[in-house]
Design a protein around this motif. Structure first.
Motif, PDB file in Angstrom:
ATOM      1  N   GLN A   1      -4.491   9.038   4.101  1.00  0.00           N
ATOM      2  CA  GLN A   1      -5.080   7.708   4.010  1.00  0.00           C
ATOM      3  C   GLN A   1      -4.169   6.766   3.228  1.00  0.00           C
ATOM      4  O   GLN A   1      -3.467   7.167   2.308  1.00  0.00           O
ATOM      5  CB  GLN A   1      -6.455   7.771   3.349  1.00  0.00           C
ATOM      6  CG  GLN A   1      -7.512   8.484   4.193  1.00  0.00           C
ATOM      7  CD  GLN A   1      -8.884   8.430   3.552  1.00  0.00           C
ATOM      8  OE1 GLN A   1      -9.060   7.863   2.490  1.00  0.00           O
ATOM      9  NE2 GLN A   1      -9.871   9.019   4.207  1.00  0.00           N
ATOM     10  N   GLN A   2      -4.219   5.484   3.598  1.00  0.00           N
ATOM     11  CA  GLN A   2      -3.455   4.453   2.914  1.00  0.00           C
ATOM     12  C   GLN A   2      -4.319   3.819   1.824  1.00  0.00           C
ATOM     13  O   GLN A   2      -5.486   3.512   2.053  1.00  0.00           O
ATOM     14  CB  GLN A   2      -3.012   3.370   3.914  1.00  0.00           C
ATOM     15  CG  GLN A   2      -2.114   3.887   5.036  1.00  0.00           C
ATOM     16  CD  GLN A   2      -0.696   4.135   4.570  1.00  0.00           C
ATOM     17  OE1 GLN A   2      -0.297   3.660   3.516  1.00  0.00           O
ATOM     18  NE2 GLN A   2       0.078   4.862   5.364  1.00  0.00           N
TER      19      GLN A   2
ATOM     20  N   THR B   1       5.623   5.812  -0.270  1.00  0.00           N
ATOM     21  CA  THR B   1       5.905   4.454   0.183  1.00  0.00           C
ATOM     22  C   THR B   1       6.824   4.554   1.391  1.00  0.00           C
ATOM     23  O   THR B   1       7.086   5.652   1.892  1.00  0.00           O
ATOM     24  CB  THR B   1       6.581   3.639  -0.926  1.00  0.00           C
ATOM     25  OG1 THR B   1       7.901   4.159  -1.154  1.00  0.00           O
ATOM     26  CG2 THR B   1       5.785   3.724  -2.227  1.00  0.00           C
TER      27      THR B   1
ATOM     28  N   GLU C   1       0.831  -1.186   0.000  1.00  0.00           N
ATOM     29  CA  GLU C   1       0.000   0.000   0.000  1.00  0.00           C
ATOM     30  C   GLU C   1       0.870   1.243   0.000  1.00  0.00           C
ATOM     31  O   GLU C   1       2.076   1.175   0.245  1.00  0.00           O
ATOM     32  CB  GLU C   1      -0.938   0.015   1.214  1.00  0.00           C
ATOM     33  CG  GLU C   1      -0.199  -0.018   2.549  1.00  0.00           C
ATOM     34  CD  GLU C   1      -1.132  -0.062   3.740  1.00  0.00           C
ATOM     35  OE1 GLU C   1      -2.338  -0.287   3.534  1.00  0.00           O
ATOM     36  OE2 GLU C   1      -0.662   0.110   4.878  1.00  0.00           O
TER      37      GLU C   1
ATOM     38  N   GLU D   1       0.636   5.764   0.855  1.00  0.00           N
ATOM     39  CA  GLU D   1      -0.121   6.827   1.519  1.00  0.00           C
ATOM     40  C   GLU D   1      -0.339   7.998   0.573  1.00  0.00           C
ATOM     41  O   GLU D   1       0.570   8.403  -0.148  1.00  0.00           O
ATOM     42  CB  GLU D   1       0.623   7.306   2.759  1.00  0.00           C
ATOM     43  CG  GLU D   1      -0.051   8.453   3.489  1.00  0.00           C
ATOM     44  CD  GLU D   1       0.800   9.013   4.609  1.00  0.00           C
ATOM     45  OE1 GLU D   1       0.487  10.119   5.086  1.00  0.00           O
ATOM     46  OE2 GLU D   1       1.784   8.356   5.005  1.00  0.00           O
TER      47      GLU D   1
ATOM     48  N   ARG E   1       5.771   9.393   8.866  1.00  0.00           N
ATOM     49  CA  ARG E   1       6.787   8.344   8.840  1.00  0.00           C
ATOM     50  C   ARG E   1       7.864   8.596   9.898  1.00  0.00           C
ATOM     51  O   ARG E   1       8.334   7.679  10.573  1.00  0.00           O
ATOM     52  CB  ARG E   1       7.419   8.257   7.451  1.00  0.00           C
ATOM     53  CG  ARG E   1       6.445   7.872   6.344  1.00  0.00           C
ATOM     54  CD  ARG E   1       5.820   6.518   6.604  1.00  0.00           C
ATOM     55  NE  ARG E   1       4.714   6.274   5.721  1.00  0.00           N
ATOM     56  CZ  ARG E   1       4.709   5.367   4.762  1.00  0.00           C
ATOM     57  NH1 ARG E   1       5.768   4.610   4.601  1.00  0.00           N
ATOM     58  NH2 ARG E   1       3.648   5.200   4.007  1.00  0.00           N
TER      59      ARG E   1
END
Length: 417
Positions: free
Chosen positions: A66-67, A42, A17, A19, A200
């Motif tokens: 959101q992912q 990523t 996935e 973001e 992150r």
């Protein structure tokens, strides 16, 4: 009309996935083929997604933060004629896809005090239907003007306003019109969503502190001779990049590491394996507008001070301009973090997981020191190191720093074969 569903492609690196960092388009926008539509992040880099078709944006997958899973819908675009969908099938839209309205919470901003300063004599103030003139001496008026006080708000204790009345107003009844001289205005509250690189960083730092039992060690180093050497090298550098302290420090670290292999390592928590690296891939913590990034100098042990200086500058520029490649932002075996002139007296840096150590030079300060029986000026710098106590013992960390200290205090050793 046809409906094209643009699905998030496999960006590589085995990710499941990505973001949403930001949108370049909104619902209703007319877009062209190859036009940027979104920035996706990523674990290693931010990737700009481009539209494969032209048309009108009908639906977006979500909001920033959101992912989105690989293969799921990112954007739906209404095109003219028939369009081939992401799986190769023709998708026809008989009616526009309804888009749910986004609820926006209404908020009123806090009221902001306004300083009122009169540049002319205060006019009479109405009290009911009777006008009452504000009486005050020129000295009181001048003081009130300097403080930004409207004398009409001040209650006199007698037939006119005195300095004592002004003092009482400042202490007990300032009201909304008063703003003391030299005092900054209050900023409005604001909420900042933690997304993208900032999120992150937050996740990585929290995981590092949660999983790693840190310990820190700080040593004072006399860099007087090293600074003289650096100045001499810069004076004769020609077209080569200007040397800062960092290239010299990296050389010292790389020369000391072979005797302390447990520091140039990574720890795999799940597998319970420590990998000690022969090569030194030095991470350089770099502050950018988006947040802290760690570009990596590959094979730092094979580079001289000039090559290190050039690579530090190149990687820092790439990180700050968003041009750093994903492979330049991963794979470090040891990290160096420096705040330059803001380095402070001592730091306790957080380890760049899964590494087991991080080194932080601090600000250079000139202070008097004893040399024999004489007191002479010296340039002193504290060097900090934080280590993973599961892998590195305190004795080893201290011994390593002492080895680095010897090299930095005797700079000729940095250039000896």
């Amino acid at each position: 009309m046809a409906l094209f569903s643009f699905r998030l492609p496999d960006i590589g690196e085995g990710i499941a996935e990505a973001e949403i960092v930001g949108w370049h388009v909104k619902v209703g926008d007319r877009i062209e083929e190859d036009q940027p539509i979104a920035d996706m992040m990523t674990d290693k880099a931010t990737v700009e997604m481009e539209s494969p078709v032209a048309g009108t944006v009908i639906r977006l997958a979500g909001e920033p933060g959101q992912q989105i899973a690989i293969g799921s819908m990112l954007v739906e675009i209404e095109t003219e004629g028939e369009a081939v969908g992401a799986e190769g099938a023709v998708e026809k839209a008989e009616a526009p896809v309804p888009v749910a309205p986004v609820a926006v919470e209404a908020r009123s901003e806090p009221s902001k005090p306004v300083a009122v300063v009169e540049d002319k004599p205060v006019e009479p103030v109405a009290k009911g239907t009777v006008k009452a003139e504000v009486l005050a001496s020129p000295a009181v008026r001048a003081r009130a003007k300097e403080l930004g006080v409207d004398l009409a708000q001040v209650k006199p204790s007698g037939d006119h306003i005195r300095h004592s009345d002004l003092d009482a107003f400042l202490l007990y009844g300032a009201g909304q019109g008063y703003r003391p001289a030299g005092r900054s205005s209050r900023r409005a509250d604001e909420e900042v969503k933690v997304i993208g690189l900032r999120r992150r960083i937050a996740e990585n730092m929290a995981a590092s502190k949660r999983a790693i039992p840190h310990f820190s060690y700080v040593e004072e180093i006399d860099v007087t001779a090293l600074e003289e050497t650096r100045e001499q090298l810069n004076a004769n550098r020609g077209e080569r990049p200007k040397l800062t302290m960092l290239p010299l420090l990296i050389v010292a670290i790389c020369r000391a590491l072979p005797d302390f292999p447990m520091l140039n390592a990574r720890y795999d928590d799940e597998a319970g394996v420590v990998t000690r690296y022969g090569a030194v891939h030095m991470g350089i913590a770099t502050q950018t507008d988006a947040g802290l990034m760690v570009p990596v100098i590959r094979d730092a042990h094979d580079r001289n001070v000039w090559q290190l200086a050039a690579e530090i500058r190149r990687l820092a520029d790439a990180a700050r301009t968003g041009k750093a490649k994903s492979e330049e932002l991963s794979g470090s075996t040891l990290t160096l973090t420096s705040l330059g002139p803001l380095g402070g007296v001592a730091t306790t840096p957080v380890i760049n997981r899964p590494e087991v150590a991080i080194i932080g030079p601090n600000r250079i300060i000139e202070r008097p020191v004893f040399r024999g029986k004489e007191v002479v000026p010296a340039k002193l710098m504290n060097l900090s190191i934080s280590c993973d106590h599961r892998v590195v013992d305190g004795w080893d960390a201290a011994s390593f720093v002492q080895a680095v200290r010897k090299l930095l205090e005797t700079p000729v050793l940095l250039f000896a074969d």
